[in-house]
Design an enzyme around this catalytic site. Structure first.
Site, PDB file in Angstrom:
ATOM      1  N   GLU A   1     -10.539  -4.106   1.666  1.00  5.53           N
ATOM      2  CA  GLU A   1      -9.936  -2.831   1.246  1.00  5.53           C
ATOM      3  C   GLU A   1      -9.440  -2.013   2.427  1.00  5.53           C
ATOM      4  OE1 GLU A   1      -8.947  -0.548  -0.757  1.00  5.53           O
ATOM      5  OE2 GLU A   1      -9.384  -1.412  -2.706  1.00  5.53           O
ATOM      6  N   ASP A   2      -8.339  -1.279   2.229  1.00  5.48           N
ATOM      7  CA  ASP A   2      -7.846  -0.369   3.282  1.00  5.48           C
ATOM      8  C   ASP A   2      -8.045   1.099   2.915  1.00  5.48           C
ATOM      9  OD1 ASP A   2      -5.841  -0.391   1.239  1.00  5.48           O
ATOM     10  OD2 ASP A   2      -4.484   0.551   2.669  1.00  5.48           O
TER      11      ASP A   2
ATOM     12  N   THR B   1       3.011  -1.891   1.549  1.00  2.21           N
ATOM     13  CA  THR B   1       3.921  -1.265   0.586  1.00  2.21           C
ATOM     14  C   THR B   1       3.837   0.260   0.626  1.00  2.21           C
ATOM     15  OG1 THR B   1       2.185  -1.802  -0.942  1.00  2.21           O
ATOM     16  CG2 THR B   1       4.189  -3.087  -1.147  1.00  2.21           C
TER      17      THR B   1
ATOM     18  N   ASP C   1      -7.710  -6.270  -2.120  1.00  2.00           N
ATOM     19  CA  ASP C   1      -6.785  -5.219  -2.502  1.00  2.00           C
ATOM     20  C   ASP C   1      -5.390  -5.711  -2.061  1.00  2.00           C
ATOM     21  OD1 ASP C   1      -5.799  -2.581  -3.141  1.00  2.00           O
ATOM     22  OD2 ASP C   1      -5.794  -2.176  -0.991  1.00  2.00           O
ATOM     23  N   LEU C   2      -4.342  -5.158  -2.613  1.00  2.00           N
ATOM     24  CA  LEU C   2      -2.994  -5.640  -2.278  1.00  2.00           C
ATOM     25  C   LEU C   2      -2.289  -4.726  -1.262  1.00  2.00           C
ATOM     26  CD1 LEU C   2      -0.572  -7.561  -2.858  1.00  2.00           C
ATOM     27  CD2 LEU C   2       0.047  -6.027  -4.726  1.00  2.00           C
ATOM     28  N   ASP C   3      -2.025  -3.473  -1.716  1.00  2.00           N
ATOM     29  CA  ASP C   3      -1.263  -2.537  -0.880  1.00  2.00           C
ATOM     30  C   ASP C   3      -2.081  -2.145   0.350  1.00  2.00           C
ATOM     31  OD1 ASP C   3       0.976  -2.314  -2.686  1.00  2.00           O
ATOM     32  OD2 ASP C   3      -0.271  -1.099  -3.993  1.00  2.00           O
TER      33      ASP C   3
ATOM     34  N   LYS D   1     -10.133   3.231  -8.888  1.00  2.00           N
ATOM     35  CA  LYS D   1     -11.090   3.249  -7.790  1.00  2.00           C
ATOM     36  C   LYS D   1     -11.327   4.725  -7.441  1.00  2.00           C
ATOM     37  CE  LYS D   1      -8.880  -0.916  -6.009  1.00  2.00           C
ATOM     38  NZ  LYS D   1      -8.026  -1.522  -4.975  1.00  2.00           N
TER      39      LYS D   1
ATOM     40  N   VAL E   1      -4.928   5.246  -4.725  1.00  2.00           N
ATOM     41  CA  VAL E   1      -4.976   6.166  -5.858  1.00  2.00           C
ATOM     42  C   VAL E   1      -3.948   5.738  -6.914  1.00  2.00           C
ATOM     43  CG1 VAL E   1      -4.355   8.556  -6.391  1.00  2.00           C
ATOM     44  CG2 VAL E   1      -5.834   8.069  -4.452  1.00  2.00           C
ATOM     45  N   SER E   2      -4.246   5.921  -8.196  1.00  2.00           N
ATOM     46  CA  SER E   2      -3.338   5.457  -9.258  1.00  2.00           C
ATOM     47  C   SER E   2      -2.005   6.228  -9.235  1.00  2.00           C
ATOM     48  CB  SER E   2      -3.989   5.643 -10.629  1.00  2.00           C
ATOM     49  OG  SER E   2      -3.988   7.015 -10.954  1.00  2.00           O
TER      50      SER E   2
ATOM     51  N   LYS F   1      -3.204   6.614  -0.847  1.00  2.00           N
ATOM     52  CA  LYS F   1      -3.643   5.222  -0.696  1.00  2.00           C
ATOM     53  C   LYS F   1      -4.809   4.898  -1.637  1.00  2.00           C
ATOM     54  CE  LYS F   1      -1.783   4.281   3.811  1.00  2.00           C
ATOM     55  NZ  LYS F   1      -2.013   4.056   5.232  1.00  2.00           N
TER      56      LYS F   1
ATOM     57  N   SER G   1      -6.340  -4.861  -7.522  1.00  2.00           N
ATOM     58  CA  SER G   1      -5.402  -3.807  -7.113  1.00  2.00           C
ATOM     59  C   SER G   1      -5.210  -2.760  -8.211  1.00  2.00           C
ATOM     60  CB  SER G   1      -4.049  -4.451  -6.791  1.00  2.00           C
ATOM     61  OG  SER G   1      -3.044  -3.465  -6.679  1.00  2.00           O
ATOM     62  N   ALA G   2      -4.961  -1.528  -7.798  1.00  2.00           N
ATOM     63  CA  ALA G   2      -4.664  -0.446  -8.753  1.00  2.00           C
ATOM     64  C   ALA G   2      -3.212  -0.495  -9.217  1.00  2.00           C
ATOM     65  CB  ALA G   2      -4.923   0.905  -8.082  1.00  2.00           C
TER      66      ALA G   2
ATOM     67  N   TRP H   1       8.259   8.421  -3.374  1.00  2.00           N
ATOM     68  CA  TRP H   1       7.629   9.724  -3.685  1.00  2.00           C
ATOM     69  C   TRP H   1       8.387  10.854  -2.991  1.00  2.00           C
ATOM     70  CZ3 TRP H   1       5.162  10.038  -7.865  1.00  2.00           C
ATOM     71  CH2 TRP H   1       4.158   9.154  -8.254  1.00  2.00           C
TER      72      TRP H   1
HETATM   73  C1  BG6 Z   1      -2.355   1.253  -4.980  1.00  2.00           C
HETATM   74  C2  BG6 Z   1      -1.672   2.047  -3.897  1.00  2.00           C
HETATM   75  O1  BG6 Z   1      -2.561  -0.053  -4.562  1.00  2.00           O
HETATM   76  O2  BG6 Z   1      -1.549   1.238  -6.161  1.00  2.00           O
HETATM   77  C3  BG6 Z   1      -1.369   3.447  -4.392  1.00  2.00           C
HETATM   78  O3  BG6 Z   1      -2.517   2.115  -2.751  1.00  2.00           O
HETATM   79  C4  BG6 Z   1      -0.539   3.356  -5.665  1.00  2.00           C
HETATM   80  O4  BG6 Z   1      -0.687   4.171  -3.397  1.00  2.00           O
HETATM   81  C5  BG6 Z   1      -1.280   2.515  -6.702  1.00  2.00           C
HETATM   82  O5  BG6 Z   1      -0.299   4.664  -6.176  1.00  2.00           O
HETATM   83  C6  BG6 Z   1      -0.497   2.356  -8.005  1.00  2.00           C
HETATM   84  O6  BG6 Z   1       0.662   1.604  -7.755  1.00  2.00           O
HETATM   85  P1  BG6 Z   1       1.838   1.345  -8.790  1.00  2.00           P
HETATM   86  O7  BG6 Z   1       2.609   0.215  -8.163  1.00  2.00           O
HETATM   87  O8  BG6 Z   1       1.216   0.973 -10.090  1.00  2.00           O
HETATM   88  O9  BG6 Z   1       2.617   2.616  -8.886  1.00  2.00           O
HETATM   89 MG    MG Z   2      -4.801  -0.465  -0.585  1.00  2.00          MG
END
Ligand code: BG6
Ligand code: MG
Length: 214
Positions: A169-170, A17, A9-11, A145, A47-48, A45, A114-115, A25
């Site tokens: 994953e976090d 981030t 996972d990235l964030d 996810k 979540v899209s 965290k 990553s999402a 937000w």
């Molecule tokens: C996830 C984060 O990796 O990406 C979420 O944990 C974030 O907090 C989601 O909403 C979507 O990110 P982005 O960059 O497409 O707005």
């Molecule tokens: Mg994450």
């Protein structure tokens, strides 16, 4: 068992981030007339982007049309990108580079899962793209996810069986996604939140090959 591929996972795993998502937000919340707390931000965290906005509006007790929400999410993303463009390799979390380097040396494949639709940009900013054999992000994986889609696509792109993969994953939703994909998973953070993972560690500092032995 021997792990053949690692999916990150990235964030919250490679970079922090969440603080930038929070600032952007909260700026939106302030414009709408309320405060979005750090505690509320925890719910975002993994979540899209659109689901994050729905949670934020629920906290503020507000309802908007889909068309209005698309405009709000785009504005939030513009503010978020202002922070992302300023990111440097210094923001890579401790131990990540040496862990990735060790995986490469051992011939273990590496993917991002990553999402985020901004994942590629973030990897470029922190100069980590060259470590990844595959990058599955929020543009490629359309199901959020805990759906396993993002990790299954990563395994497919790496040409690896899911049972040979481990996910880092976090977020609890990410752990569920990894389990649903039939993969091993390692939680990065606290056992209280990530208790369903096969292992939980606070981060990659001092991590070595033992971490991915099961
Ligand atoms: C996830 C984060 O990796 O990406 C979420 O944990 C974030 O907090 C989601 O909403 C979507 O990110 P982005 O960059 O497409 O707005
Ligand atoms: Mg994450």
């Amino acid at each position: 068992m021997i792990i053949k591929a690692c999916i990150f996972d990235l964030d919250g795993v490679i970079v922090d981030t969440a603080k930038y998502h929070y600032l952007a937000w909260n700026r939106l919340a302030n414009e709408l007339g309320f405060e979005f707390s750090i505690e509320h931000n925890e719910r975002l965290k993994g979540v899209s982007r659109m689901t994050s906005l729905d949670i934020l509006l629920e906290v503020g007790g507000l309802t908007y049309s889909n068309a209005e929400k698309v405009v709000m999410a785009a504005r939030k993303n513009e503010w978020y990108l202002e922070y992302i463009y300023k990111m440097t390799p210094d923001e890579i979390l401790p131990g990540v580079i040496s862990f990735l380097t060790m995986l490469r040396e051992k011939g273990i494949k590496i993917s991002l899962g990553s999402a985020s639709k901004n994942a590629m940009l973030i990897l470029e900013r922190v100069q980590l793209q060259s470590f990844f054999d595959a990058v599955i992000d929020g543009n490629k994986a359309l199901k959020a996810k805990p759906d396993p889609q993002v990790f299954l696509l990563a395994a497919q792109e790496l040409n690896e069986n899911p049972t040979n993969c481990v996910v880092f994953e976090d977020a609890a939703a990410g752990i569920e996604a990894a389990l649903a994909a039939g993969m091993k998973c390692i939680g990065i953070g606290s056992p209280e939140i990530l208790g369903r993972a096969d292992k939980v560690v606070p981060g990659f500092e001092n991590a070595n090959i033992e971490l991915i032995k099961f």
